[in-house]
Design an enzyme around this catalytic site. Sequence first.
Site, mmCIF file in Angstrom:
data_model
loop_
_atom_site.group_PDB
_atom_site.id
_atom_site.type_symbol
_atom_site.label_atom_id
_atom_site.label_comp_id
_atom_site.label_asym_id
_atom_site.label_seq_id
_atom_site.Cartn_x
_atom_site.Cartn_y
_atom_site.Cartn_z
ATOM 1 N N CYS A 83 0.834 -1.197 0.000
ATOM 2 C CA CYS A 83 0.000 0.000 0.000
ATOM 3 C C CYS A 83 0.874 1.253 0.000
ATOM 4 O O CYS A 83 1.873 1.330 0.705
ATOM 5 C CB CYS A 83 -0.933 0.088 1.188
ATOM 6 S SG CYS A 83 -2.018 -1.322 1.345
ATOM 7 N N ARG A 108 4.181 -0.270 -4.611
ATOM 8 C CA ARG A 108 3.908 -0.781 -3.262
ATOM 9 C C ARG A 108 2.625 -1.602 -3.212
ATOM 10 O O ARG A 108 2.319 -2.236 -2.196
ATOM 11 C CB ARG A 108 3.764 0.395 -2.279
ATOM 12 C CG ARG A 108 4.974 1.283 -2.212
ATOM 13 C CD ARG A 108 4.749 2.395 -1.218
ATOM 14 N NE ARG A 108 4.535 1.876 0.108
ATOM 15 C CZ ARG A 108 5.493 1.563 0.964
ATOM 16 N NH1 ARG A 108 6.746 1.739 0.627
ATOM 17 N NH2 ARG A 108 5.202 1.088 2.151
ATOM 18 N N TRP A 157 -2.445 -2.973 -1.695
ATOM 19 C CA TRP A 157 -2.016 -4.356 -1.849
ATOM 20 C C TRP A 157 -2.816 -5.123 -0.799
ATOM 21 O O TRP A 157 -2.590 -4.947 0.399
ATOM 22 C CB TRP A 157 -0.515 -4.481 -1.587
ATOM 23 C CG TRP A 157 0.045 -5.844 -1.827
ATOM 24 C CD1 TRP A 157 0.439 -6.383 -3.011
ATOM 25 C CD2 TRP A 157 0.277 -6.862 -0.840
ATOM 26 N NE1 TRP A 157 0.902 -7.660 -2.829
ATOM 27 C CE2 TRP A 157 0.819 -7.986 -1.507
ATOM 28 C CE3 TRP A 157 0.084 -6.942 0.543
ATOM 29 C CZ2 TRP A 157 1.166 -9.163 -0.840
ATOM 30 C CZ3 TRP A 157 0.430 -8.120 1.198
ATOM 31 C CH2 TRP A 157 0.965 -9.204 0.506
ATOM 32 N N ASN A 182 -1.976 1.741 5.671
ATOM 33 C CA ASN A 182 -1.002 0.762 5.176
ATOM 34 C C ASN A 182 -0.566 -0.053 6.389
ATOM 35 O O ASN A 182 -0.010 0.512 7.333
ATOM 36 C CB ASN A 182 0.193 1.512 4.554
ATOM 37 C CG ASN A 182 1.377 0.605 4.279
ATOM 38 O OD1 ASN A 182 1.215 -0.595 4.113
ATOM 39 N ND2 ASN A 182 2.563 1.182 4.233
ATOM 40 N N GLY A 183 -0.867 -1.354 6.383
ATOM 41 C CA GLY A 183 -0.476 -2.194 7.522
ATOM 42 C C GLY A 183 -1.557 -3.228 7.801
ATOM 43 O O GLY A 183 -2.382 -3.530 6.930
ATOM 44 N N GLU A 236 18.842 -16.928 -6.500
ATOM 45 C CA GLU A 236 18.413 -15.612 -6.995
ATOM 46 C C GLU A 236 17.887 -15.715 -8.437
ATOM 47 O O GLU A 236 16.856 -15.127 -8.768
ATOM 48 C CB GLU A 236 19.600 -14.629 -6.893
ATOM 49 C CG GLU A 236 19.485 -13.339 -7.688
ATOM 50 C CD GLU A 236 18.383 -12.389 -7.228
ATOM 51 O OE1 GLU A 236 17.689 -12.689 -6.244
ATOM 52 O OE2 GLU A 236 18.202 -11.358 -7.895
ATOM 53 N N LYS A 280 14.036 -14.745 -9.470
ATOM 54 C CA LYS A 280 13.762 -13.663 -10.426
ATOM 55 C C LYS A 280 12.902 -14.186 -11.570
ATOM 56 O O LYS A 280 11.971 -13.526 -11.993
ATOM 57 C CB LYS A 280 15.091 -13.116 -10.951
ATOM 58 C CG LYS A 280 15.110 -11.662 -11.187
ATOM 59 C CD LYS A 280 15.500 -10.768 -10.045
ATOM 60 C CE LYS A 280 14.859 -10.996 -8.738
ATOM 61 N NZ LYS A 280 15.463 -10.239 -7.659
ATOM 62 N N GLU A 317 9.280 -14.707 -10.368
ATOM 63 C CA GLU A 317 8.583 -13.449 -10.093
ATOM 64 C C GLU A 317 8.054 -12.776 -11.347
ATOM 65 O O GLU A 317 6.933 -12.295 -11.357
ATOM 66 C CB GLU A 317 9.566 -12.452 -9.445
ATOM 67 C CG GLU A 317 9.703 -12.551 -7.984
ATOM 68 C CD GLU A 317 10.653 -11.473 -7.482
ATOM 69 O OE1 GLU A 317 10.192 -10.614 -6.748
ATOM 70 O OE2 GLU A 317 11.848 -11.500 -7.833
ATOM 71 N N HIS A 326 20.390 -35.453 -4.962
ATOM 72 C CA HIS A 326 19.644 -35.918 -3.789
ATOM 73 C C HIS A 326 18.132 -35.696 -3.949
ATOM 74 O O HIS A 326 17.397 -35.743 -2.971
ATOM 75 C CB HIS A 326 20.146 -35.210 -2.528
ATOM 76 C CG HIS A 326 21.583 -35.500 -2.233
ATOM 77 N ND1 HIS A 326 22.030 -36.747 -1.861
ATOM 78 C CD2 HIS A 326 22.692 -34.721 -2.317
ATOM 79 C CE1 HIS A 326 23.340 -36.722 -1.695
ATOM 80 N NE2 HIS A 326 23.765 -35.498 -1.975
ATOM 81 N N LYS A 357 6.525 -4.145 -3.688
ATOM 82 C CA LYS A 357 7.966 -3.974 -3.485
ATOM 83 C C LYS A 357 8.358 -3.955 -2.017
ATOM 84 O O LYS A 357 9.317 -4.591 -1.606
ATOM 85 C CB LYS A 357 8.439 -2.686 -4.155
ATOM 86 C CG LYS A 357 9.940 -2.520 -4.028
ATOM 87 C CD LYS A 357 10.564 -2.121 -5.316
ATOM 88 C CE LYS A 357 12.065 -2.153 -5.258
ATOM 89 N NZ LYS A 357 12.600 -3.462 -5.647
HETATM 90 C C1 F6R Z 1 12.710 -10.082 -5.099
HETATM 91 C C2 F6R Z 1 12.522 -9.022 -4.135
HETATM 92 C C3 F6R Z 1 12.135 -9.387 -2.748
HETATM 93 C C4 F6R Z 1 12.846 -8.475 -1.738
HETATM 94 C C5 F6R Z 1 12.345 -8.757 -0.317
HETATM 95 C C6 F6R Z 1 13.088 -7.911 0.717
HETATM 96 O O1 F6R Z 1 13.089 -9.609 -6.341
HETATM 97 O O2 F6R Z 1 12.673 -7.871 -4.454
HETATM 98 O O3 F6R Z 1 12.369 -10.734 -2.476
HETATM 99 O O4 F6R Z 1 14.216 -8.698 -1.836
HETATM 100 O O5 F6R Z 1 10.981 -8.482 -0.240
HETATM 101 O O6 F6R Z 1 12.934 -6.555 0.465
HETATM 102 P P1 F6R Z 1 13.916 -5.482 1.085
HETATM 103 O O7 F6R Z 1 15.238 -5.666 0.463
HETATM 104 O O8 F6R Z 1 13.295 -4.158 0.744
HETATM 105 O O9 F6R Z 1 13.955 -5.733 2.561
#
Ligand code: F6R
Length: 616
Positions: A2, A29, A75, A101-102, A489, A493, A496, A512, A611
């Site tokens: 949010c 957000r 969100w 937001n929360g 990673e 990615k 996502e 395994h 994000k």
């Molecule tokens: C993946 C991604 C998330 C963030 C995670 C932590 O691409 O962006 O997995 O890495 O939500 O976010 P921060 O770094 O803001 O604590």
Amino acid sequence: MCGIFGFVSKKPVTGIGNMLQALKKLEYRGYDSTGIAVVTQKGIYSQKKAGRISKLEPFLDKKVLGSVFIGHTRWATHGKPSDKNAHPHFGCDNKIQIVHNGIIENYKSLKHELEGRGHRFKSDTDSEVFAHLVEEFLGRKNGSEIRYFEEAVRLSLKRIKGAYAFAVIHQNYPKVIIVAKNSSPLLIGLSDQAKYIASDPIALLRHTRKVIYLNDQELAIVTPDQLKISTLQNKEILRKYQEVSWSEDAVRKTGFTHFMEKEIFEEPEAVENAIRGRLIVSQGLAKLGGLESVRQKLESVKRLIITACGTAFFSGLVGEYMLEEFAGLPVEVESGSELRYKRSPFDDKSALLAVSQSGETADTLGSIKEIKKTGLLTLGLVNTVGSSIARETNAGVYNHAGPEISVASTKVFISQLAVFALLTLFLGRQRSMSKNMGKLIASELTLIPRKLRTILESSVYIKRVARKYFKYNNFLFLGRKFNYPIALEGALKLKEVSYIHAEGYGAGDMKHGPLALIDENFPSIVIAPKDSVYDKVVSNMEELKARKGKIIIITTSGNKGLDKLADEVLYIPKTIEMLTPLLTVMPLHLLAYYMGVFRGHDVDKPRNLAKSVTVE
Ligand code: F6R
């Protein structure tokens, strides 16, 4: 999680256009519904709709005049995305409107209590209880004195449990927004013509760079001429503003199709910005100003606990390999969502390092707060200056990567790896790392940006590989030692942004279990630079080939020994083993990006994600 934006201006203005522009900056957000409210002379004008901001826009009367505006991009946590669950939420008579937001954890019992007093609820959200609570406490004291409104908000805040950033407006107070914060971020922007409120400074850059961050359990009365910050116990707080240094270009696409593409292309610059002024190559030393105040304490640290979530967690895993091998420091990496509830024993020779792009991730922040109770030294590796994690920790290092807008983290991940290399030098030279080793790491680190730029030159080839493979529905990512976290990673990615199922695994662990999945329809992406585990990884690839698995290999340029095993080979320039993750990850970011685009997805805003995850 949010986004909130709002402002109070000295003179009435037609401000909906400005509001929408700012809300679009916060869409990262959350983007499942949008709403706005304006206090006008005739009462409150408000509109809300499920869907992105563009869905709401045609329904808005942009000529509406007012001095108080609030807006929200959601969100969903409680209640599915729908018109009625979008914010703002109202009390019974719509005079009080709030955005939140929360998560209000005790909303069920509060709702039950308020319904018993005759309040009628219109949504399925937890947030709506707050509007009714304020209405209940305000009762009939609807006079024009702000103190009644303030007191009602304060009493309401004392009744709720959970995370919040609130903005509250009332029809009878045409020049006031009351804001409050606990765990979710909220800041106030100052200019001569107006005061602003926002979840993130990037929404304010067009208007002002002077910002004041609210701390947890604080409330602020925001009017055009006055800003009063106080605790929930009504103790007034005087706080100076800080200047935000980010440029406006940093929050524009500047010719790129997506922010994700722009941010991957900014990876060389992100490393440059992370290391600028922080290396003394001739001495093999790293200078980290943010750690100077705790330099002596760090000398006696015997164990480092790294906590983070998602991509930042994977950077922590790379940090673990770097720090253990080159600084001789035992390290554990714990997910923020787990550490806060674990009862691990710590002694006073341990320290905590929290890694976070946003500096607002609730799970990471929760772990810091929990661990702080034991008296441990806490450090932050954070990108967002002034964020909650930066303020909550004793000392730390900023990434200086600039704002990252795309939901999937790319340039900040690479920047985190660069800072871990600096930290390895800093802590290593305090311990047993030789000057020569320090010089080698420092000089190789300065070459990384140039090497990343040569990888970008092969982006056309990486795009071609993505085009060939984007219709496959499963991928296995394999790596070992320093590049094991890079396999994790790469898989994250791809999941996502392309919604393709992908698993990241240690190359040695594949036999395994995951090997059972492999056939001609299940390709693997193997990270195999010429390093100390190269021969082992080649054996793992043989095992894949024997099961007819297709293999895309990332290896060191000049290595021609893989042609028989590889269906495709992507090359990275040579560097020392410890720094290979900074190079191997870039082709994976590009592959994920192009596959997401070929699949037709909005790669900057993947479904169901946001994000900054400021709820548990
Ligand atoms: C993946 C991604 C998330 C963030 C995670 C932590 O691409 O962006 O997995 O890495 O939500 O976010 P921060 O770094 O803001 O604590």
